[in-house]
Scaffold this active site. Structure first.
Site, PDB file in Angstrom:
ATOM      1  N   THR A  50       0.849  -1.203   0.000  1.00  0.00           N
ATOM      2  CA  THR A  50       0.000   0.000   0.000  1.00  0.00           C
ATOM      3  C   THR A  50       0.882   1.250   0.000  1.00  0.00           C
ATOM      4  O   THR A  50       0.637   2.204  -0.758  1.00  0.00           O
ATOM      5  CB  THR A  50      -0.936   0.000   1.228  1.00  0.00           C
ATOM      6  OG1 THR A  50      -1.504  -1.313   1.382  1.00  0.00           O
ATOM      7  CG2 THR A  50      -2.051   1.012   1.059  1.00  0.00           C
TER       8      THR A  50
ATOM      9  N   GLU B   3       9.930   0.715  11.225  1.00  0.00           N
ATOM     10  CA  GLU B   3       8.668   1.473  11.112  1.00  0.00           C
ATOM     11  C   GLU B   3       8.307   2.128  12.443  1.00  0.00           C
ATOM     12  O   GLU B   3       7.834   3.266  12.479  1.00  0.00           O
ATOM     13  CB  GLU B   3       7.544   0.539  10.644  1.00  0.00           C
ATOM     14  CG  GLU B   3       7.720   0.083   9.204  1.00  0.00           C
ATOM     15  CD  GLU B   3       6.742  -0.995   8.775  1.00  0.00           C
ATOM     16  OE1 GLU B   3       6.452  -1.064   7.580  1.00  0.00           O
ATOM     17  OE2 GLU B   3       6.280  -1.772   9.636  1.00  0.00           O
TER      18      GLU B   3
HETATM   19  C1  5RP Z   1       5.609  -4.034   6.825  1.00  0.00           C
HETATM   20  C2  5RP Z   1       4.293  -3.556   7.294  1.00  0.00           C
HETATM   21  C3  5RP Z   1       3.286  -3.200   6.259  1.00  0.00           C
HETATM   22  O1  5RP Z   1       2.978  -1.847   6.369  1.00  0.00           O
HETATM   23  C4  5RP Z   1       2.068  -4.044   6.443  1.00  0.00           C
HETATM   24  O2  5RP Z   1       2.473  -5.412   6.384  1.00  0.00           O
HETATM   25  C5  5RP Z   1       1.018  -3.755   5.381  1.00  0.00           C
HETATM   26  O3  5RP Z   1       1.491  -4.170   4.147  1.00  0.00           O
HETATM   27  P1  5RP Z   1       0.595  -4.123   2.835  1.00  0.00           P
HETATM   28  O4  5RP Z   1       0.294  -2.679   2.553  1.00  0.00           O
HETATM   29  O5  5RP Z   1       1.463  -4.772   1.789  1.00  0.00           O
HETATM   30  O6  5RP Z   1      -0.648  -4.929   3.107  1.00  0.00           O
HETATM   31  O7  5RP Z   1       4.004  -3.451   8.459  1.00  0.00           O
HETATM   32  O8  5RP Z   1       6.409  -4.450   7.898  1.00  0.00           O
END
Ligand code: 5RP
Length: 226
Positions: free
Chosen positions: A31, A105
């Protein structure tokens, strides 16, 4: 609407939360990828943004989009961090770390004045742990001992890629802890942080200011405290 189209819409809707200029935290995942590409367009259009990427993958993507980036060392004055999530509870607590990037993050989100989360509606849950395991970044040293200690909290599973342990950008292992629905995520987070060998958890509690949700019926925003 396809899942990618929902992600793209959530990413574009987050742009209205950006300042005119300044430092942006750039999350990780499919995303956030759409968000980084959109920020690249704004930079090419003349906006003075600098980015702090939350992973090597996001750094590479942001570089390819022409976004000026700050060094990993910090210190950073981050106006807004935009990131994805794997689960979002009604109180805007999150499970993150599906990409194994949750430690970086969390460091970046902690340094940001505001945190905007972008998701499609499939990520909304009544309780954390409903659909996802809790990712943990774990030191490889003594990891079998750490796994044994984690069994007090659920079923831990070392995350593998092609049969080998996945390494985070910092070289640590990722363990996914199956807990079932969490009545008290803060208690679990505290207990996990007390275990030596756990670098960071994927529980993001009390951190999201706004969650931008894309669904079949369009965009809606969930705001902390409302
Ligand atoms: C990575 C994360 C991502 O933000 C989370 O997994 C969401 O990913 P996506 O947008 O591919 O569903 O925490 O460590």
């Amino acid at each position: 609407m396809s899942s990618d189209e929902m992600k793209r819409q959530a990413a574009r809707a987050a742009l209205r939360h950006l300042p005119e200029a300044g430092v942006l935290g750039l999350g990780t995942g499919s995303t956030t990828r759409f968000f980084i590409e959109a920020v690249g367009e704004l930079v090419r259009g003349g906006r003075a943004y600098q980015g702090v990427p939350t992973s090597i993958d996001s750094r590479r993507l942001a570089e390819s989009c022409g976004i000026p980036l700050l060094a990993d060392d910090g210190p950073w004055q981050i106006e807004v961090c935009v990131d994805g999530a794997d689960e979002v509870s009604p109180s805007l607590d999150l499970i993150k770390g599906g990409g194994g990037a949750h430690t970086r993050e969390k460091v970046v989100s902690n340094a940001a004045k505001r945190n905007i989360i972008i998701v499609d509606a499939t990520k909304l849950v009544a309780r954390l742990g409903q659909t996802r395991k809790v990712p943990l970044e774990v030191l490889s040293f003594g990891y079998q001992t750490t796994l044994a200690a984690l069994r007090a909290f659920g079923a831990p599973e070392l995350r593998l890629v092609n049969g080998a342990p996945l390494r985070s950008d910092a070289g640590n292992f990722i363990v996914d802890l199956a807990t079932g629905e969490l009545a008290e995520p803060a208690q679990l987070d505290q207990a996990l942080h007390a275990l030596p060998g756990i670098v960071e958890t994927g529980l993001f509690l009390g951190r999201a200011d706004v969650v931008v949700v894309a669904g079949a019926d369009g965009i809606r925003e969930l705001v902390r405290g409302r």
